[in-house]
Design a protein around this motif. Structure first.
Motif, PDB file in Angstrom:
ATOM      1  N   LEU B 124       0.811  -1.225   0.000  1.00 13.47           N
ATOM      2  CA  LEU B 124       0.000   0.000   0.000  1.00 13.47           C
ATOM      3  C   LEU B 124       0.840   1.268   0.000  1.00 13.47           C
ATOM      4  CD1 LEU B 124      -2.977  -0.952   2.353  1.00 13.47           C
ATOM      5  CD2 LEU B 124      -2.824  -1.059  -0.129  1.00 13.47           C
ATOM      6  N   TRP B 151      -6.688   2.804  -2.676  1.00 11.82           N
ATOM      7  CA  TRP B 151      -7.484   1.817  -1.928  1.00 11.82           C
ATOM      8  C   TRP B 151      -8.410   2.502  -0.935  1.00 11.82           C
ATOM      9  CZ3 TRP B 151      -8.727  -3.282  -1.480  1.00 11.82           C
ATOM     10  CH2 TRP B 151      -9.319  -3.679  -0.273  1.00 11.82           C
ATOM     11  N   TRP B 152      -7.845   3.381  -0.121  1.00 14.74           N
ATOM     12  CA  TRP B 152      -8.640   4.006   0.929  1.00 14.74           C
ATOM     13  C   TRP B 152      -9.693   4.950   0.341  1.00 14.74           C
ATOM     14  CZ3 TRP B 152      -8.548   2.938   6.142  1.00 14.74           C
ATOM     15  CH2 TRP B 152      -7.495   2.145   6.605  1.00 14.74           C
ATOM     16  N   ILE B 155     -12.509   2.646  -0.673  1.00 10.58           N
ATOM     17  CA  ILE B 155     -13.207   2.100   0.496  1.00 10.58           C
ATOM     18  C   ILE B 155     -14.024   3.191   1.186  1.00 10.58           C
ATOM     19  CG2 ILE B 155     -12.894   1.077   2.792  1.00 10.58           C
ATOM     20  CD1 ILE B 155     -12.390  -0.813   0.348  1.00 10.58           C
ATOM     21  N   ALA B 158     -17.171   3.625  -0.682  1.00 12.32           N
ATOM     22  CA  ALA B 158     -18.121   2.517  -0.511  1.00 12.32           C
ATOM     23  C   ALA B 158     -18.811   2.587   0.845  1.00 12.32           C
ATOM     24  CB  ALA B 158     -17.412   1.170  -0.668  1.00 12.32           C
ATOM     25  N   PHE B 298     -15.035   8.375   5.920  1.00 10.06           N
ATOM     26  CA  PHE B 298     -14.358   7.620   6.953  1.00 10.06           C
ATOM     27  C   PHE B 298     -13.133   6.929   6.354  1.00 10.06           C
ATOM     28  CE2 PHE B 298     -14.308   3.957  10.008  1.00 10.06           C
ATOM     29  CZ  PHE B 298     -14.031   4.725  11.115  1.00 10.06           C
ATOM     30  N   PRO B 299     -11.962   6.957   6.976  1.00  5.34           N
ATOM     31  CA  PRO B 299     -11.624   7.605   8.233  1.00  5.34           C
ATOM     32  C   PRO B 299     -10.875   8.925   8.054  1.00  5.34           C
ATOM     33  CG  PRO B 299      -9.950   5.996   7.726  1.00  5.34           C
ATOM     34  CD  PRO B 299     -10.851   6.097   6.510  1.00  5.34           C
TER      35      PRO B 299
END
Lengths: 464, 464
Positions: B124, B151-152, B155, B158, B298-299
């Motif tokens: 990552l 990636w984050w 996510i 989503a 988030f986050p």
């Protein structure tokens, strides 16, 4: 959070309450990195304390209320626990435990709020919980879960099951197990409502599914069996979109029965070390791959470690960010069990040509008879498919002639069944060496605290 | 992946093709960590090449096809690009660029497959893409995105928008911008179908929404305006569950018009540095918080950096794992822009009592007139709410008396409108100092390559 007694709290109330609890717990001199044990049945306060500990940077050691005092004492010592927090119902057990500091939940809530710096950010590599493996074999080991393990577990599940604003997850598995606890990680990571139940009682869970807008419920096989019997000719609401089935393989006959009633059973495979499910069968594949546990949750990986290249079955090994980095204070075991970042699960299975995992058995339960391998699950599935048999467990018994022979424990629904009838039925389904040499009728099969079939107990029965 | 010409490829085909492409690209001596530029309009092969580079561990530098040759040359040098890969349509521009090695897409596909070790796991923290900021002010800087940033981002989105097995995302924003590219990260992370379109043409996008089962589309304001006009009295299918609106603030009048037609517009706030949206208004809050960009995904975290405690408005600062760790080769800027891990966005905004972000303006566009602050967006919203005005842009003009005064550029739908009528209309809506001192009628407002209102161009007009 919504409880059986109709109390509800919002996310901002939860945050507020957990921060206050953290300030109260600070009176017990709980510091970052301290190990704090919690002994509690399923209860909202228990979950709030887990979150409160995260504000202090402390690690929650979750104790199983079904354990004896000796077993609890072992874990408290083994995990270097500094303080024990316990639910009032556990006072008798807690009082007998040797530990410098203990405090029950109502005493905590009466403490003043101490001015303390609460953590504003969490670091994924920091430890958050320690949960002991159920320990059906050998001494229990404390599995350390980081925040990241829980995070990735929740995300991997959402990527597989999807996530809807209508979701509400029913939490009835024990919260001190990772399967139950993981629901509360999803609760705060997804921003998803959860419905809390103290324990599984078939009528209560049935009513919750029918009336409370539950969309997902985590279950183990025995729960599904009881729920299906209770459901009878009725049907669940269509809003129930997933029964996430963990805790060991389910008999194919049960899966087929559920499918016939359009109950969305999602089989999964996981363990404390993988922070709950790590392999799951998606909705799309459920019909096509009955009996499979599915594919690794993204981005986890699953492989089969074979002793010989030409074998299909071997030990299941898994890798991924939801897999624990190791057991607490077990350096030697960790080196063996996590070679190259891969966790050796001790379970046996194979991958089909599309990469779907089929869990064949727990390695320790493998029965070797006359040089032939017998996987108890296969025999159990055959027995369970017989009308009149409620559940069946199979273990190996020492045999001078064959090394081991299979022995079956069977609980009946129909008192007319005889051993002869069962053997005759199996002869059509199984090779001769797989037919149990003994059949023992029992009221119910032994199960451990997680409701998993307790094979070692059956082995004891066989050996005595 | 589903394209306009009806070609479709499955995920396993995509994997296969990208691995083969990686083996072909290996002939160009592309190694782990190398910077490889891609010059291409929206095209499936471009995306496959991005994935192929990940198998080699190389970093994709995504070039904007709307740039001049000089601008492209600057980025190629600045980013230390080793090889340029380009779509056939870009041959003219590519041929004029100075770089040791270049190769067009069809030539790549004709290369033999070289035996190469492809990466089996991604880390990552490794860089994956470099995208230059649109650079409406100053020299462009290369924003480095790690795999983790992408990636984050996926996510976080989503967790906010939810994820359904029915989802299909329409990709029509430029893929060389992070907003377009991020759809393809979601594609492979969610396992979600995407529908590719080469460019925005209102009829084509309309038809895709009506006929192709699109559930989500990423858009900028000008696209929504055109789609709404084209839609007329009709309605979109209910399966369209989200129009994710980025690329700068939208006029409130447009949002209200969309709401009246039940078009699920989800406003967001983000930039190349945040790997697309970082603040988004969820469905639940859309009606209650019109005009807000929502809450941090988030986050991630968002705060307002105020110069004085009693001010509500200040610079928006953001932090989170989807935020770039910095610009390529810009150590000094990085130290300034990422103090304590917080990215100073340069934008102005405030948080309401519930923590919802309202983006007031780009800091550089703030007009200060006689000691009073004027936020161009406010004046633009007022103008845009007048029937007969299609779009409006406001900038500051130097004034001996007041320091700056606001000047409006207005594009009309109704030729009967006069400057006097507009001024009269505004007088009911705005304080006297906010009323534009000049109104200039234009055919259309200037927009940059990402279709954002190009304020610096209007400032040039005002100053000349």
């Amino acid at each position: 959070m919504e409880c059986e007694d109709e109390t509800r709290i919002t996310f901002s109330q939860l945050k507020e309450e957990c921060q206050q609890l953290a300030q109260k717990l600070a009176n017990l001199h709980i510091n970052k990195g301290d190990h704090i044990a919690i002994l509690s049945p399923n209860d909202a306060t228990m979950i709030k304390i887990v979150h409160a500990l995260s504000y202090l940077g402390a690690v929650a050691v979750l104790l199983n209320t079904k354990l004896t005092q000796n077993e609890l004492q072992y874990q408290i010592v083994d995990a270097d626990v500094k303080v024990l927090l316990y639910h009032e119902s556990q006072a008798d057990k807690a009082e007998g435990l040797h530990i410098a500091k203990k405090c029950n939940f109502s005493k905590i809530s009466g403490l003043p709020r101490k001015h303390t710096l609460l953590q504003e950010e969490l670091h994924l590599d920091d430890p958050f919980t320690i949960i002991y493996t159920s320990g059906t074999t050998g001494f229990p080991k404390g599995v350390v879960h980081t925040y990241g393990n829980h995070w990735w577990s929740a995300i991997g599940s959402a990527l597989n099951l999807g996530l809807s604003e209508k979701d509400k997850w029913l939490a009835v598995l024990p919260y001190f197990h990772v399967g139950g606890l993981s629901i509360f990680m999803k609760n705060v990571i997804y921003g998803m409502p959860v419905y809390l139940m103290e324990k599984f009682d078939v009528e209560g869970v049935h009513r919750a599914i029918m009336e409370k807008g539950i969309t997902i419920i985590s279950v183990v096989t025995v729960m599904v069996q009881r729920l299906l019997n209770y459901l009878g000719e009725a049907n669940y609401p269509k809003t129930l979109r997933c029964m996430l089935l963990g805790g060991g393989p389910a008999p194919i006959s049960l899966l087929k029965k559920a499918q016939a009633k359009h109950i969305p059973i999602v089989q999964s495979y996981g363990m404390t070390e993988t922070s709950s499910q790590i392999v799951t069968l998606s909705f799309q594949d459920a019909l096509r791959k009955v009996g499979s546990s599915g594919k690794a949750l993204f981005p986890a990986q699953v492989k089969i470690n074979k002793q010989h290249e030409d074998e299909a079955i071997g030990e299941i090994i898994v890798k991924g960010p939801m897999v624990t980095k190791g057991y607490y204070n077990r350096e030697e075991t960790n080196e063996k069990s996590f070679a190259g970042g891969w966790l050796a699960t001790g379970d046996l299975g194979y991958l089909d040509e599309e990469g779907f995992l089929y869990v064949v058995d727990r390695r320790n339960d493998l029965i070797i008879s006359g040089g032939e391998n017998i996987y108890p699950t296969e025999v159990e599935n055959a027995l369970a498919s017989m009308s009149g048999i409620r559940e069946a467990g199979v273990v190996g018994k020492k045999s001078q002639q064959w090394g081991q022979v299979p022995v079956a424990f069977v609980a009946l629904d129909n008192a007319d069944l005889t051993k002869e009838k069962i053997i005759a039925y199996l002869k059509d389904l199984l090779a001769p060496y797989k037919i149990p040499k003994e059949i023992v009728f029992v009221e119910a099969l032994p199960r451990n605290a997680s409701n998993k079939l307790w094979r070692s107990k059956m082995k004891e029965w066989v050996e005595n």
